[in-house]
Design a protein around this motif. Structure first.
Motif, mmCIF file in Angstrom:
data_model
loop_
_atom_site.group_PDB
_atom_site.id
_atom_site.type_symbol
_atom_site.label_atom_id
_atom_site.label_comp_id
_atom_site.label_asym_id
_atom_site.label_seq_id
_atom_site.Cartn_x
_atom_site.Cartn_y
_atom_site.Cartn_z
ATOM 1 N N ASP A 54 62.700 -58.867 -15.546
ATOM 2 C CA ASP A 54 62.057 -57.911 -14.661
ATOM 3 C C ASP A 54 62.676 -56.528 -14.876
ATOM 4 O OD1 ASP A 54 61.308 -56.289 -12.533
ATOM 5 O OD2 ASP A 54 61.420 -57.894 -11.051
ATOM 6 N N GLY A 55 61.945 -55.707 -15.589
ATOM 7 C CA GLY A 55 62.449 -54.394 -15.952
ATOM 8 C C GLY A 55 62.798 -53.516 -14.764
ATOM 9 N N ASP A 56 61.992 -53.562 -13.734
ATOM 10 C CA ASP A 56 62.241 -52.736 -12.556
ATOM 11 C C ASP A 56 63.526 -53.165 -11.865
ATOM 12 O OD1 ASP A 56 60.000 -51.253 -12.918
ATOM 13 O OD2 ASP A 56 58.738 -52.483 -11.605
ATOM 14 N N ARG A 57 63.651 -54.465 -11.751
ATOM 15 C CA ARG A 57 64.850 -55.005 -11.142
ATOM 16 C C ARG A 57 66.090 -54.574 -11.934
ATOM 17 N NH1 ARG A 57 65.650 -60.991 -8.863
ATOM 18 N NH2 ARG A 57 67.902 -61.209 -9.021
ATOM 19 N N ALA A 58 65.972 -54.650 -13.250
ATOM 20 C CA ALA A 58 67.075 -54.261 -14.112
ATOM 21 C C ALA A 58 67.464 -52.805 -13.881
ATOM 22 C CB ALA A 58 66.688 -54.478 -15.577
ATOM 23 N N LYS A 59 66.452 -51.979 -13.782
ATOM 24 C CA LYS A 59 66.682 -50.550 -13.591
ATOM 25 C C LYS A 59 67.398 -50.305 -12.259
ATOM 26 C CE LYS A 59 63.177 -48.618 -15.443
ATOM 27 N NZ LYS A 59 61.836 -48.032 -15.680
ATOM 28 N N ARG A 60 66.921 -50.986 -11.251
ATOM 29 C CA ARG A 60 67.504 -50.859 -9.915
ATOM 30 C C ARG A 60 68.968 -51.294 -9.924
ATOM 31 N NH1 ARG A 60 65.668 -55.067 -6.514
ATOM 32 N NH2 ARG A 60 63.856 -54.955 -7.881
ATOM 33 N N THR A 66 66.754 -52.423 -22.419
ATOM 34 C CA THR A 66 66.815 -51.490 -23.534
ATOM 35 C C THR A 66 66.431 -50.080 -23.102
ATOM 36 O OG1 THR A 66 66.199 -53.327 -24.922
ATOM 37 C CG2 THR A 66 66.177 -51.160 -25.930
ATOM 38 N N ASP A 67 65.293 -49.944 -22.452
ATOM 39 C CA ASP A 67 64.830 -48.619 -22.048
ATOM 40 C C ASP A 67 65.699 -47.961 -20.979
ATOM 41 O OD1 ASP A 67 62.867 -49.046 -23.822
ATOM 42 O OD2 ASP A 67 61.305 -49.479 -22.360
ATOM 43 N N PRO A 68 65.937 -48.664 -19.871
ATOM 44 C CA PRO A 68 66.665 -48.028 -18.758
ATOM 45 C C PRO A 68 67.974 -47.386 -19.189
ATOM 46 C CG PRO A 68 65.838 -50.151 -18.084
ATOM 47 C CD PRO A 68 65.566 -50.032 -19.545
ATOM 48 N N LEU A 69 68.544 -47.880 -20.287
ATOM 49 C CA LEU A 69 69.823 -47.337 -20.712
ATOM 50 C C LEU A 69 69.732 -45.855 -21.020
ATOM 51 C CD1 LEU A 69 71.661 -49.919 -22.917
ATOM 52 C CD2 LEU A 69 72.185 -49.062 -20.647
ATOM 53 N N ALA A 70 68.517 -45.411 -21.265
ATOM 54 C CA ALA A 70 68.334 -44.002 -21.566
ATOM 55 C C ALA A 70 68.872 -43.157 -20.417
ATOM 56 C CB ALA A 70 66.851 -43.711 -21.785
ATOM 57 N N LEU A 71 68.547 -43.577 -19.187
ATOM 58 C CA LEU A 71 69.015 -42.815 -18.042
ATOM 59 C C LEU A 71 70.443 -43.213 -17.700
ATOM 60 C CD1 LEU A 71 68.093 -45.171 -15.584
ATOM 61 C CD2 LEU A 71 65.971 -44.034 -16.203
#
Lengths: 334, 334
Positions: free
Chosen positions: B100-106, B128-133
DNA sequence: CTGAAAGCGCTTACAG
DNA sequence: CTGAAAGCGCTTACAG
C-alpha cells in the motif's frame, strides 16, 4: 532542527498560534492560518513528537510483545495489531522474546516506562513469570493468545484452548480413531492436549504420556522429528494431532516420508489454521483460531483505555474456534 | 507518576544527584547513592523516557519499514534488526507497508519526525517513489534488500541480485536445462530475472517473456497457480526458477500435483534460502541470501551514525549470495 | 561530591 | 482570534 518558534517568527505570530493551526485546536483567522502554513512549508517544519509527548503525556505508541515473528500465527497478529494502530494514528513498538526469559523481562521493563501508552502481550511462551512484577497498575496492559495460568488481574482476549482441543479430539474420534499420537509443544499447549484427551476419555480411550511427543523446536523440522518418533513408538497409529500448524507441516511430511498415505493410513490435524496450511497436500484439516480477531479486540481494548484514561476493562474474553475439515483427516484404517 | 523530584525529596538530595546515580554519570558518594537507590526502590521510580529523550535529543529507538512480516525472509530481517538493536539498548518501531503505497508514504513521514533516531527501510516493494520526498538529510536512513533503482543519495546494504540470478541460471544450464520457466514477482524481482536470462543467453538459449509468469500474490498459492500456468504453456519444460522461496514452495507442489517428479521431470530452484525450505520434499535447491547479515550490517551502520552524530557513510554494500544445492534440481530429462 | 539554573520543544489554560 | 506564562520530567554544564 526547525522549531515551532522558528515558524512563528517567520509568520509573525507566536508559537501558540502555530500550535493551534498545527493541531487545528482553537479557531485561527483564515489569513493568519494561511501565513502560518506557508511558513511551515517554506521551512519544512515538522513537529517534534517527543516534545509533544512530554507535554501531552501520551506517545501515540503501543508496545507489542510476541514470542517470535517467524511464525504465521504471530506474524498475523503483528500485522493485525499494526493495522488497528495505524487506523488510529498510533505507532507500533515491537519486541520479540525468542524463548529468552531474561530478554522478555528486560523488554517488559523497558516498554512500561512511558515509552508506550499501552502494552499488548501476545502468547504466554516466555512471559508468564515476569508478569508478577507488574508495573504501575494504571498502565494499560492486555494479554492475548494466552493459554496457561491466565492472571486474573489483567484483561485478556484469548480462546478456550481446552475446548479447541476437544473439537479436534471429537473429530478424530468420530472418524473412528483410537490409536492417536499428539505432537505438542509443552507446557505451553497443555490445555489443547487436555481437551484432546478429554474427547477420547469419554469413549474410554486413553492417550498416554508415551504417545505425547514434545518437539525440540516449534518448526516444521521439530514436528517432523516428533512425528517420526511417534511412528516408531506405535507403527500402527492412525492419527496425529499437532498443537500448531508449523508442527503439522512437519508431521505431514514425516508421515508421507514413512511411506504411509494421508489420510488413508494416518490422519493429521493441525491447530491455528494459518494461511499457509490450506496449500499443503493433502490440504490440512485444522482447528481455526481467529487470530486477527483476537488481536483486533485486544488492541481496541487498549486504545479505548488510553483515550478514556481508565484502565482497560478487566475481563477475560474467550473467542470461539472452529473445525475446518479439509483433506488430511479421514476414517481410521481398520 | 513518581518523578525524579519525588525521589530527590525522599532521599534528601536534589534531582540532579538522582539523575547522576540513575545514569552513573558523575561520581556520587557511596552512602548518598545508597540513600537514593533506596528511595527509588521504595517509590518504585522509573525514569520517564520521553522526558529524557527531549533533554538528550535521542529516543533510543530505531524505525524499520518492511513490506510485510508474514514472509520468512522479512521476518528474519525483523528479528535480526531487533537483536542488534536490543544488544545496544535500542527499541524497534515497526511499520509494514503491505503493498500500500499511501500507507508507506504515511509511515515514512510519521517515523521521520524525531520519533526514532534512525530509519531502516528493507525491501523496495512499496517505497521506491516516496523516497524522493526525503526528510532532513541529516536524519540517518539506510536501505537494505534493495533490488531496483538504488538511490545514490542513501546508504544501502543489499546483494547483487543480477549476479544471484546468474548463479541460479548457470546451475540450471550446467545441468543441461534449456526449456525453463520463471515464476517471478515483477517488477520487483526483475534483476534476478535478468541474471537468470543472462546465464542462458550465453548459451544462446532464450527465456522468452511467454515463459515468465508473475504470480498474483507473493505466497505459495501464488507460486502454485503461476507454475500451473507455466506447465500449461510448455508441458515439456524441464526447470522452473522461482524468484523467492514462498513462490518456490507453491511451484514444488504444482509440479508434483501435475504428476511430474522433482527433479526427475522438472527441476525447481528457489531464492532466499529461508529456514523453512530445507524441509520441503525434495529439499529445495536455492540461492542463499544472507538476510541476517544484511540486516545486521545495515543496523550497525545506522547505530554508528547515531552515536557518532554523523550521517551514515553513503556506500552501497553488496553482499554475496551462494548456491545451495539440495535435491530439487537435477539433470534435464532428455 | 552536591546544588542552582537553564533548556529540550511542545501544549494547555487563561488573559486580553 | 491572538499572546504571555507555566509546566511536562528530564539532562547538562557550571559553581561551590
Amino acid at each position: 532542527m526547525v522549531t515551532m518558534q522558528d515558524v512563528a517568527t517567520r509568520a509573525g505570530v507566536t508559537k501558540q498560534t502555530v500550535s493551534n493551526v498545527v493541531n487545528g485546536r482553537a479557531a485561527v483567522r483564515p489569513d493568519t492560518a494561511a501565513r502560518v502554513r506557508a511558513a511551515i512549508a517554506d521551512l519544512g517544519y515538522k513537529p517534534n513528537l517527543v516534545a509533544r509527548s512530554l507535554a501531552t503525556g501520551t506517545t501515540m505508541t503501543v508496545g507489542l510483545i510476541v514470542p517470535t515473528v517467524a511464525s504465521p500465527f504471530y506474524s498475523e497478529i503483528v500485522e493485525e495489531v499494526e493495522d488497528v494502530l495505524d487506523q488510529h494514528g498510533y505507532h507500533l513498538v515491537l519486541a520479540t522474546t525468542r524463548a529468552d526469559g531474561d530478554r522478555a523481562k528486560r523488554q517488559l521493563a523497558g516498554l512500561s516506562s512511558r515509552l508506550v501508552d499501552a502494552l499488548l502481550i501476545a502468547g504466554d511462551r516466555d512471559l508468564t513469570d515476569p508478569l508478577a512484577l507488574l508495573p504501575d497498575p494504571r498502565f494499560p496492559i492486555a494479554l492475548c493468545a494466552w493459554e496457561t495460568d491466565i492472571p486474573d488481574s489483567l484483561p485478556v482476549v484469548t480462546i478456550d484452548y481446552e475446548h479447541a482441543g476437544l473439537l479436534a479430539g471429537k473429530h478424530l474420534r468420530s472418524l473412528g480413531h483410537t490409536r492417536v499420537a499428539a505432537v505438542v509443544e509443552l507446557p505451553t499447549h497443555e490445555r489443547r492436549l487436555a481437551g484432546l484427551r478429554a474427547a477420547f476419555e469419554r469413549h474410554r480411550v486413553r492417550i498416554g504420556d508415551d504417545m505425547v511427543f514434545a518437539p525440540i523446536e516449534a518448526t516444521p523440522a521439530g514436528g517432523f522429528a516428533a512425528a517420526q518418533a511417534a511412528l516408531a513408538a506405535d507403527p500402527g497409529l492412525t492419527a496425529i494431532f499437532a498443537s500448531h500448524d508449523l508442527l503439522a507441516l512437519g508431521v505431514l511430511e514425516a508421515v508421507k516420508e514413512s511411506g504411509r498415505s494421508v489420510p488413508g493410513d494416518v490422519s493429521v490435524i493441525g491447530f491455528d489454521d494459518t494461511a499457509p496450511v490450506a496449500l499443503t497436500h493433502p490440504a490440512l484439516t485444522a482447528i481455526a483460531v481467529p487470530a486477527r480477531q483476537m488481536a483486533q479486540q485486544a488492541t481496541s481494548l487498549l486504545l479505548r483505555a488510553i483515550t478514556e484514561g481508565t484502565p482497560p476493562v478487566n475481563s477475560a474474553q474467550l473467542l470461539r474456534t472452529s473445525l475446518v475439515i479439509r483433506d488430511s483427516t479421514g476414517p481410521a484404517r481398520r
